[in-house]
Design a protein around this motif. Structure first.
Motif, short mmCIF file in Angstrom:
data_model
loop_
_atom_site.label_atom_id
_atom_site.label_comp_id
_atom_site.label_asym_id
_atom_site.label_seq_id
_atom_site.Cartn_x
_atom_site.Cartn_y
_atom_site.Cartn_z
N THR A 1 2.14 4.34 9.06
CA THR A 1 0.83 4.37 9.72
C THR A 1 0.70 3.33 10.82
OG1 THR A 1 -0.13 2.86 8.09
CG2 THR A 1 -0.34 5.24 7.65
N TYR A 2 1.72 2.51 11.01
CA TYR A 2 1.64 1.42 11.99
C TYR A 2 1.23 1.91 13.37
CZ TYR A 2 3.10 -2.63 14.73
OH TYR A 2 3.13 -3.70 15.60
N PHE A 3 1.81 3.00 13.83
CA PHE A 3 1.47 3.53 15.15
C PHE A 3 0.30 4.51 15.11
CE2 PHE A 3 5.86 2.15 15.97
CZ PHE A 3 5.63 1.37 17.08
N ARG A 4 -0.13 4.90 13.94
CA ARG A 4 -1.20 5.89 13.80
C ARG A 4 -2.58 5.24 13.79
NH1 ARG A 4 1.77 10.47 12.39
NH2 ARG A 4 3.77 9.94 11.49
N MET A 5 -2.65 3.93 13.63
CA MET A 5 -3.91 3.20 13.54
C MET A 5 -4.00 2.21 14.70
SD MET A 5 -3.60 2.30 9.47
CE MET A 5 -5.31 1.82 9.18
N SER A 6 -5.21 1.76 15.00
CA SER A 6 -5.35 0.68 15.97
C SER A 6 -4.78 -0.59 15.33
CB SER A 6 -6.81 0.47 16.34
OG SER A 6 -7.51 -0.10 15.25
N SER A 7 -4.46 -1.56 16.15
CA SER A 7 -3.92 -2.82 15.66
C SER A 7 -4.89 -3.48 14.68
CB SER A 7 -3.63 -3.75 16.84
OG SER A 7 -3.18 -4.99 16.40
N GLY A 8 -6.19 -3.51 15.04
CA GLY A 8 -7.19 -4.13 14.18
C GLY A 8 -7.34 -3.42 12.85
N ALA A 9 -7.41 -2.09 12.90
CA ALA A 9 -7.57 -1.32 11.65
C ALA A 9 -6.35 -1.50 10.75
CB ALA A 9 -7.79 0.15 11.97
N TYR A 10 -5.18 -1.53 11.35
CA TYR A 10 -3.97 -1.71 10.56
C TYR A 10 -3.96 -3.09 9.90
CZ TYR A 10 0.86 -1.78 9.10
OH TYR A 10 1.99 -1.86 8.33
N SER A 11 -4.30 -4.12 10.68
CA SER A 11 -4.28 -5.49 10.17
C SER A 11 -5.30 -5.70 9.06
CB SER A 11 -4.56 -6.48 11.29
OG SER A 11 -3.53 -6.44 12.24
N ARG A 12 -6.47 -5.09 9.20
CA ARG A 12 -7.53 -5.22 8.19
C ARG A 12 -7.28 -4.34 6.98
NH1 ARG A 12 -10.47 -4.86 12.87
NH2 ARG A 12 -10.93 -2.69 12.47
N GLY A 13 -6.53 -3.26 7.18
CA GLY A 13 -6.35 -2.28 6.11
C GLY A 13 -5.46 -2.76 4.99
N SER A 14 -5.71 -2.22 3.82
CA SER A 14 -4.89 -2.55 2.66
C SER A 14 -3.75 -1.53 2.54
CB SER A 14 -5.74 -2.49 1.39
OG SER A 14 -6.14 -1.15 1.13
N ASP A 15 -2.81 -1.87 1.71
CA ASP A 15 -1.70 -0.97 1.42
C ASP A 15 -2.23 0.36 0.90
OD1 ASP A 15 1.15 -0.67 1.39
OD2 ASP A 15 1.06 -0.76 -0.80
N GLU A 16 -3.26 0.30 0.04
CA GLU A 16 -3.85 1.50 -0.53
C GLU A 16 -4.52 2.36 0.55
OE1 GLU A 16 -4.37 -1.62 -1.77
OE2 GLU A 16 -3.00 -1.42 -3.48
N GLU A 17 -5.16 1.71 1.52
CA GLU A 17 -5.80 2.47 2.60
C GLU A 17 -4.77 3.17 3.47
OE1 GLU A 17 -9.89 0.02 3.48
OE2 GLU A 17 -7.98 -0.93 4.01
N ARG A 18 -3.65 2.49 3.75
CA ARG A 18 -2.59 3.12 4.54
C ARG A 18 -1.97 4.29 3.77
NH1 ARG A 18 -2.42 -2.20 6.37
NH2 ARG A 18 -1.06 -2.96 4.73
N ALA B 1 -0.63 11.58 21.61
CA ALA B 1 -2.08 11.43 21.73
C ALA B 1 -2.73 11.06 20.39
CB ALA B 1 -2.70 12.71 22.28
N ASP B 2 -2.09 11.39 19.27
CA ASP B 2 -2.63 11.09 17.94
C ASP B 2 -2.19 9.72 17.42
OD1 ASP B 2 -3.70 13.62 18.08
OD2 ASP B 2 -2.30 14.51 16.63
N LEU B 3 -1.35 9.02 18.16
CA LEU B 3 -0.78 7.75 17.71
C LEU B 3 -1.49 6.60 18.42
CD1 LEU B 3 2.89 9.00 17.78
CD2 LEU B 3 1.44 8.73 15.76
N GLU B 4 -2.60 6.16 17.82
CA GLU B 4 -3.54 5.26 18.49
C GLU B 4 -2.90 3.98 19.01
OE1 GLU B 4 -7.96 3.38 17.82
OE2 GLU B 4 -7.14 4.73 16.31
N ARG B 5 -2.12 3.30 18.19
CA ARG B 5 -1.52 2.04 18.64
C ARG B 5 -0.53 2.29 19.77
NH1 ARG B 5 0.31 -3.21 15.68
NH2 ARG B 5 -1.07 -2.39 14.09
#
Length: 195
Positions: free
Chosen positions: A35-52, A86-90
């Motif tokens: 999910t590293y490239f599928r989320m924004s940098s901020g969302a990835y950093s704040r997200g938990s393993d379970e959320e990813r 286009a779907d890969l936010e980061r």
């Protein structure tokens, strides 16, 4: 080429257990669940393993599937993450791996081959299947962002995006070097046009 029969299938919801075996099972530290490239940098950093994990599980229920799974002897042995850029936010916001044009290409963002199955051509098989999948989904091209090991070997930690030789063997052409580095090695934008 592989020395064992390898089959490749889309990572759909009915194959979730195999995705989890490849990307999550047995790992003791936080991991990205592709999910590293599928989320924004901020969302990835704040997200938990379970959320990813939940995000990737949700994506397996959509089309196109977020990746492909390689099987050998009926066991999941490899993964390639891909999808429309286009779907890969980061990736879309990246300053180190910028877009080269506005064509609606797909991107390969990661490889994983399980220990015991490496150096058997499974990554080559996965990349060939990714080309076929992107073409079948109507993509005009497929990009990758591999490192140039420059005659050496990349540590497995930095090899998840593939090597320049892997992509060039599949017919991809170098477009330009990026500002991104892997273990001090240059990463390239490579592309294969899909007529």
């Amino acid at each position: 080429m592989p020395d064992e029969k390898v089959e490749v299938h889309p990572a759909t919801a009915d194959r979730w257990d195999d995705v989890a075996t490849l990307l999550g099972a047995g790992q003791t530290k936080q991991h990205c669940w592709c999910t590293y490239f599928r989320m924004s940098s901020g969302a990835y950093s704040r997200g938990s393993d379970e959320e990813r994990e939940r995000l990737l599980r949700d994506l397996t229920g959509r089309r196109p599937a977020p990746g492909l799974i390689a099987y050998a002897g009926g066991e999941p042995v490899g993964w390639i993450g891909l999808g429309p850029r286009a779907d890969l936010e980061r990736l879309n916001r990246s300053r180190t791996i910028p877009k080269i044009d506005d064509r609606p290409v797909w991107s390969v963002v990661c490889f994983l081959v399980r220990p015991g199955h490496r150096r058997r051509g499974i990554a080559h098989t996965l990349l060939a299947a990714a080309v076929d999948r992107a073409r079948a989904e109507g993509a005009c091209g497929l990009e990758g962002y591999p490192a140039d090991p420059d005659g050496g070997r990349l540590d497995n930690t930095f090899a998840y995006f593939g090597t320049l030789g892997l992509f060039e063997a599949a017919g991809f052409r170098r477009v330009r070097p990026t500002a991104s580095r892997a273990s001090g090695r240059t990463r390239w934008v490579v592309r294969l046009d899909l007529p």
